[in-house]
Design an enzyme around this catalytic site. Structure first.
Site, short mmCIF file in Angstrom:
data_model
loop_
_atom_site.label_atom_id
_atom_site.label_comp_id
_atom_site.label_asym_id
_atom_site.label_seq_id
_atom_site.Cartn_x
_atom_site.Cartn_y
_atom_site.Cartn_z
N GLY A 148 21.41 -61.67 -64.31
CA GLY A 148 21.61 -60.58 -63.35
C GLY A 148 22.98 -59.49 -63.49
O GLY A 148 23.70 -59.67 -64.29
N GLY A 193 25.98 -58.71 -63.16
CA GLY A 193 27.27 -59.48 -62.91
C GLY A 193 28.39 -58.65 -62.76
O GLY A 193 29.48 -59.04 -61.92
N ASP A 197 34.80 -61.68 -64.28
CA ASP A 197 35.60 -61.05 -63.04
C ASP A 197 34.91 -59.90 -62.36
O ASP A 197 35.19 -59.19 -61.54
CB ASP A 197 36.86 -60.36 -63.77
CG ASP A 197 36.99 -59.93 -64.66
OD1 ASP A 197 35.85 -59.23 -65.12
OD2 ASP A 197 38.00 -59.20 -65.44
N ARG A 225 26.72 -44.70 -64.91
CA ARG A 225 25.39 -44.75 -65.74
C ARG A 225 24.14 -44.31 -64.88
O ARG A 225 23.94 -44.42 -63.85
CB ARG A 225 24.89 -45.84 -66.50
CG ARG A 225 25.96 -47.07 -66.67
CD ARG A 225 25.34 -48.09 -67.58
NE ARG A 225 24.86 -49.22 -66.95
CZ ARG A 225 24.54 -50.48 -67.50
NH1 ARG A 225 24.73 -50.53 -68.87
NH2 ARG A 225 24.17 -51.51 -66.73
N ARG A 262 14.83 -54.38 -66.78
CA ARG A 262 14.89 -54.98 -68.17
C ARG A 262 14.02 -55.98 -68.41
O ARG A 262 13.27 -56.26 -67.22
CB ARG A 262 16.27 -55.54 -68.33
CG ARG A 262 17.55 -54.81 -68.12
CD ARG A 262 18.50 -55.71 -67.26
NE ARG A 262 19.49 -54.61 -66.82
CZ ARG A 262 20.64 -54.24 -67.65
NH1 ARG A 262 20.72 -54.90 -68.78
NH2 ARG A 262 21.53 -53.49 -67.10
N ASP A 309 17.60 -59.47 -71.77
CA ASP A 309 18.12 -58.74 -70.57
C ASP A 309 18.67 -57.52 -70.78
O ASP A 309 19.08 -56.72 -70.07
CB ASP A 309 19.40 -59.83 -69.98
CG ASP A 309 20.39 -60.12 -70.95
OD1 ASP A 309 19.96 -60.80 -71.95
OD2 ASP A 309 21.55 -60.05 -70.76
N ASP A 329 22.76 -50.84 -72.16
CA ASP A 329 23.77 -51.65 -72.18
C ASP A 329 24.57 -51.41 -73.73
O ASP A 329 24.33 -52.45 -74.58
CB ASP A 329 23.32 -53.20 -72.05
CG ASP A 329 23.38 -53.45 -70.66
OD1 ASP A 329 23.57 -52.68 -69.66
OD2 ASP A 329 23.45 -54.96 -70.18
P1 AMP Z 1 25.94 -58.59 -71.64
O1 AMP Z 1 26.37 -59.17 -72.92
O2 AMP Z 1 26.82 -57.27 -71.42
O3 AMP Z 1 24.55 -57.93 -71.67
O4 AMP Z 1 26.17 -59.26 -70.30
C1 AMP Z 1 25.45 -60.45 -70.19
C2 AMP Z 1 25.54 -60.81 -68.83
O5 AMP Z 1 26.85 -61.12 -68.51
C3 AMP Z 1 25.12 -59.93 -67.74
O6 AMP Z 1 24.47 -60.74 -66.71
C4 AMP Z 1 26.41 -59.30 -67.34
O7 AMP Z 1 26.30 -58.88 -66.00
C5 AMP Z 1 27.31 -60.52 -67.34
N1 AMP Z 1 28.74 -60.21 -67.59
C6 AMP Z 1 29.36 -59.59 -68.45
N2 AMP Z 1 30.64 -59.30 -68.28
C7 AMP Z 1 30.93 -59.46 -67.35
C8 AMP Z 1 32.01 -59.42 -66.42
N3 AMP Z 1 33.26 -58.89 -66.86
N4 AMP Z 1 32.01 -59.90 -65.08
C9 AMP Z 1 30.64 -60.15 -64.58
N5 AMP Z 1 29.77 -60.40 -65.24
C10 AMP Z 1 29.75 -59.91 -66.64
MG MG Z 2 23.42 -56.87 -70.63
#
Ligand code: AMP
Ligand code: MG
Length: 484
Positions: free
Chosen positions: A89, A91, A123, A181, A188, A252, A262
């Site tokens: 989701g 995050g 965070d 963005r 996704r 995702d 992303d």
């Molecule tokens: P990503 O690798 O950027 O595609 O992120 C994978 C998952 O981790 C997604 O659900 C993001 O929303 C979550 N995520 C990555 N960084 C953070 C963050 N600093 N705080 C909260 N969720 C994060």
């Molecule tokens: Mg992502």
């Protein structure tokens, strides 16, 4: 999205969100918003005045919700590095709402806007370096002609964010930032996977019906999947054309519109190497290396087919999946021949391409510079010398050039598909360091250069130069982590 089932709760407590496609959540206020960039052409897309007023800074940093905005975080799952990871989701991404302008509808989403129910142990924030990288690369991609989400703005939050850059036990504070963005949708593959994984056919059906009506009108589910397959095949061929390595092609991070989405530990091929990945988190398996991206896209499409299976014709899904390799290969071959200016009708065209790939595997060769320098009426060793990082086998290069130069080539076409300016890893890193040191001119300057990637201009040599030796092992240049 408002027509879809939403989470009953509206707080940011971490939880499994069942039977819903999103959770209503507002951005968390930040200390001191400062706009570093508003991209005028994206502002025009959504009908916004790009003048950087304090009010605009507040909105684009998440401090001000204006009437009409209905902020939410989307619920999705995903396969990460080949393994089902369950609920992921948004995050740290929060969609503010949708804007319809000039007949098109755009979703505006803040990335780094604070915790949501999907933040897991993190965070909800983003640091300046990764936010700047997302802004720069999405705009560069757009001007290169590669399907991508767009970026409207970059704002500093005035709050520090703690990150362990290389995951080696040395966390440090970095400036926090928020990117806004823009895309028709940020849906996704994982938005569909999550409901099927939970055996929740009712929610899946509603999401599919919404997606068809909004983005694939008049199509059946199987036809939509076919369209997604076609777009994804094209996207992979386009990434290979410009030398882009996404770095984290988890399901995702795959757009159902076939957009690049992303931007994280991505990189640009400097020395041509199909095995290269910038992502040190993926260093051992190198699943997401440059040359493996089409195969991974195919695997990811298989996961999407599985997710759609409860509501679609299985035989049709299977046939579409089987058609991917040929679909990709056709685009890829045509694209690479166009990069060489060859029509592809001559028996020797494919041999020229194969021999060039082999040449590039023997001596480090700058992918961008080589193709660009071949785009001349009489290419000689001197015209391409600049592209080599070490001394090539000159006789062999000259032999190849002799055959190649004798062919009738479309050099104007070559100049239109072989860019001279791409967001080279070290160039962007230098801009990040300048901005972190307080330079407010470096980012607009870089964005201006990347706005015309095929148009070589005097005075911009430092944006086109091949990677300097110091950047070979420097973090941010050839090694990146998911830490962002
Ligand atoms: P990503 O690798 O950027 O595609 O992120 C994978 C998952 O981790 C997604 O659900 C993001 O929303 C979550 N995520 C990555 N960084 C953070 C963050 N600093 N705080 C909260 N969720 C994060
Ligand atoms: Mg992502």
């Amino acid at each position: 999205m408002r027509t879809l089932p939403g989470d009953a709760r509206t707080d940011s407590r971490i939880r499994e969100v069942l039977g819903a496609c999103y959770s209503r959540i507002e951005p968390t206020r930040v200390a001191k918003p400062e706009l570093l960039a508003v991209v005028p052409e994206v502002a025009a897309l959504v009908g916004l005045d790009p003048t950087p007023t304090p009010e605009l800074a507040d909105v684009l940093a998440g401090n001000l919700i204006v009437p009409g905005m209905v902020p939410y975080a989307a619920c999705y799952g995903g396969h990460q590095f080949g393994t089902w990871a369950g609920q992921l989701g948004d995050g740290r991404a929060i969609t503010l709402g949708e804007v319809t302008h000039d007949g098109a509808t755009w979703e505006l989403q803040l990335k780094g806007a604070g915790p949501t129910p999907y933040s897991r142990r993190a965070d909800g924030r983003a640091v300046l370096r990764s936010s700047l990288r997302e802004l720069v690369c999405s705009e560069a991609m757009h001007h290169l002609g590669v399907p991508t989400t767009r970026a409207l703005s970059l704002a500093l939050t005035g709050e520090p964010v703690m990150r362990d850059l290389l995951y080696d036990g040395h966390p440090a504070h970095e400036p926090g930032a928020v990117v806004c963005r823009v895309a028709p949708t940020f849906l996704r593959f994982g938005n569909f996977e999550i409901h099927t994984a939970r055996d929740d056919k009712a929610t899946l059906q509603q999401l599919v019906d919404y997606t068809l009506a909004a983005f694939f009108p008049g199509m059946s589910v199987a036809e939509m999947f076919h369209e997604i397959m076609l777009r994804t095949a094209w996207l992979m061929s386009e990434w290979m054309r410009v030398g882009f390595v996404h770095g984290v092609m988890n399901t995702d991070n795959m757009s159902i519109l076939g957009l690049t989405i992303d931007y994280g530990p991505y990189g640009w091929i400097e020395p041509f190497d199909p095995d290269w990945t910038p992502n040190i988190t993926d260093a051992s398996g190198r699943r997401y290396r440059f040359g493996n991206q089409p195969a991974v896209a195919h695997w990811n499409l298989a996961q999407l087919a599985r997710a759609l299976a409860p509501v679609a014709d299985l035989d049709a899904l299977r046939a579409t999946l089987d058609a991917f390799p040929r679909e990709f290969s056709q685009h890829y071959r045509a694209t690479m021949l166009r990069k060489l200016g060859l029509p592809g009708t001559h028996g020797g065209d494919d041999a020229l391409l194969a021999e060039l790939a082999d040449l590039m595997s023997h001596v480090e060769t700058d992918y961008t510079l080589l193709f660009r320098r071949l785009a001349t009426t009489h290419p000689t060793f001197e015209s391409v010398r600049e592209a080599f990082y070490a001394n090539p086998d000159r006789a062999r290069v000259e032999a190849w050039l002799a055959t190649y130069a004798a062919r009738d080539r479309d050099t104007a076409g070559m100049l239109a598909i072989n860019p001279i300016y791409v967001p080279r890893n070290y160039v962007v890193q230098r801009v990040i360091e300048a901005v972190e040191a307080g330079d407010r001119a470096a980012l607009p300057e870089l964005l201006d250069v990347l706005r015309h990637p095929y148009d070589e201009r005097p005075g911009l040599e430092r944006f086109a130069a091949k990677r300097p030796e110091w950047a070979r092992v420097k973090p941010g240049c050839s090694m990146l982590s998911c830490s962002s």
